[in-house]
Design a protein around this motif. Sequence first.
Motif, PDB file in Angstrom:
ATOM      1  N   ALA A   9     -30.010 -90.836  34.865  1.00  0.00           N
ATOM      2  CA  ALA A   9     -30.614 -89.941  33.886  1.00  0.00           C
ATOM      3  C   ALA A   9     -30.091 -88.534  34.145  1.00  0.00           C
ATOM      4  CB  ALA A   9     -32.135 -89.962  34.024  1.00  0.00           C
ATOM      5  N   SER A  10     -29.892 -87.759  33.080  1.00  0.00           N
ATOM      6  CA  SER A  10     -29.374 -86.401  33.264  1.00  0.00           C
ATOM      7  C   SER A  10     -30.265 -85.364  32.580  1.00  0.00           C
ATOM      8  CB  SER A  10     -27.952 -86.293  32.725  1.00  0.00           C
ATOM      9  OG  SER A  10     -27.965 -86.335  31.321  1.00  0.00           O
ATOM     10  N   GLU A  14     -28.797 -87.365  28.527  1.00  0.00           N
ATOM     11  CA  GLU A  14     -27.958 -88.559  28.478  1.00  0.00           C
ATOM     12  C   GLU A  14     -28.375 -89.571  29.539  1.00  0.00           C
ATOM     13  OE1 GLU A  14     -23.653 -86.940  26.981  1.00  0.00           O
ATOM     14  OE2 GLU A  14     -24.013 -87.066  29.123  1.00  0.00           O
ATOM     15  N   ILE A  15     -28.245 -90.819  29.165  1.00  0.00           N
ATOM     16  CA  ILE A  15     -28.381 -91.925  30.108  1.00  0.00           C
ATOM     17  C   ILE A  15     -26.983 -92.526  30.233  1.00  0.00           C
ATOM     18  CG2 ILE A  15     -29.458 -94.150  30.583  1.00  0.00           C
ATOM     19  CD1 ILE A  15     -31.457 -91.792  30.415  1.00  0.00           C
ATOM     20  N   ASP A  30     -27.366 -90.602  24.205  1.00  0.00           N
ATOM     21  CA  ASP A  30     -28.256 -89.440  24.188  1.00  0.00           C
ATOM     22  C   ASP A  30     -29.651 -89.957  23.889  1.00  0.00           C
ATOM     23  OD1 ASP A  30     -26.335 -87.444  24.665  1.00  0.00           O
ATOM     24  OD2 ASP A  30     -25.710 -87.520  22.570  1.00  0.00           O
ATOM     25  N   ALA A  31     -30.456 -90.094  24.925  1.00  0.00           N
ATOM     26  CA  ALA A  31     -31.764 -90.721  24.771  1.00  0.00           C
ATOM     27  C   ALA A  31     -32.907 -89.722  24.633  1.00  0.00           C
ATOM     28  CB  ALA A  31     -32.034 -91.646  25.956  1.00  0.00           C
ATOM     29  N   HIS A  32     -32.801 -88.582  25.298  1.00  0.00           N
ATOM     30  CA  HIS A  32     -33.912 -87.631  25.328  1.00  0.00           C
ATOM     31  C   HIS A  32     -33.376 -86.208  25.142  1.00  0.00           C
ATOM     32  CE1 HIS A  32     -36.679 -90.742  26.753  1.00  0.00           C
ATOM     33  NE2 HIS A  32     -35.686 -91.150  27.504  1.00  0.00           N
ATOM     34  N   SER A  50     -36.337 -95.535  30.073  1.00  0.00           N
ATOM     35  CA  SER A  50     -36.011 -94.146  30.396  1.00  0.00           C
ATOM     36  C   SER A  50     -37.186 -93.270  29.978  1.00  0.00           C
ATOM     37  CB  SER A  50     -34.724 -93.702  29.694  1.00  0.00           C
ATOM     38  OG  SER A  50     -34.870 -93.700  28.298  1.00  0.00           O
ATOM     39  N   VAL A  51     -37.396 -92.208  30.735  1.00  0.00           N
ATOM     40  CA  VAL A  51     -38.484 -91.284  30.437  1.00  0.00           C
ATOM     41  C   VAL A  51     -37.893 -89.883  30.283  1.00  0.00           C
ATOM     42  CG1 VAL A  51     -39.079 -90.868  32.867  1.00  0.00           C
ATOM     43  CG2 VAL A  51     -40.797 -90.523  31.096  1.00  0.00           C
ATOM     44  N   GLY A  52     -38.406 -89.171  29.284  1.00  0.00           N
ATOM     45  CA  GLY A  52     -37.914 -87.828  28.999  1.00  0.00           C
ATOM     46  C   GLY A  52     -38.832 -86.755  29.541  1.00  0.00           C
TER      47      GLY A  52
END
Length: 70
Positions: A9-10, A14-15, A30-32, A50-52
């Motif tokens: 996670a970044s 991005e994941i 681009d997830a969050h 994934s968690v934002g």
Amino acid sequence: ADGRELAIASASGEICIFETVHGRLVSKVDAHPGGALGVAFAPRGDRLASVGQDGSLCIHNSSEPGRELI
């Protein structure tokens, strides 16, 4: 789940998923938009959570990370 892939996670949201043998980037999504805080594979390896930073949770199909399941 089997150690062949690593998800990262970044802060940019991005994941990134890498294969662990050669370190090759397998996929990026681009997830969050506000930043991603963490990721985890399901025990079977078929899902990626994934968690934002905004508290949102996404469940991805690990073979198609850009396709959210939830």
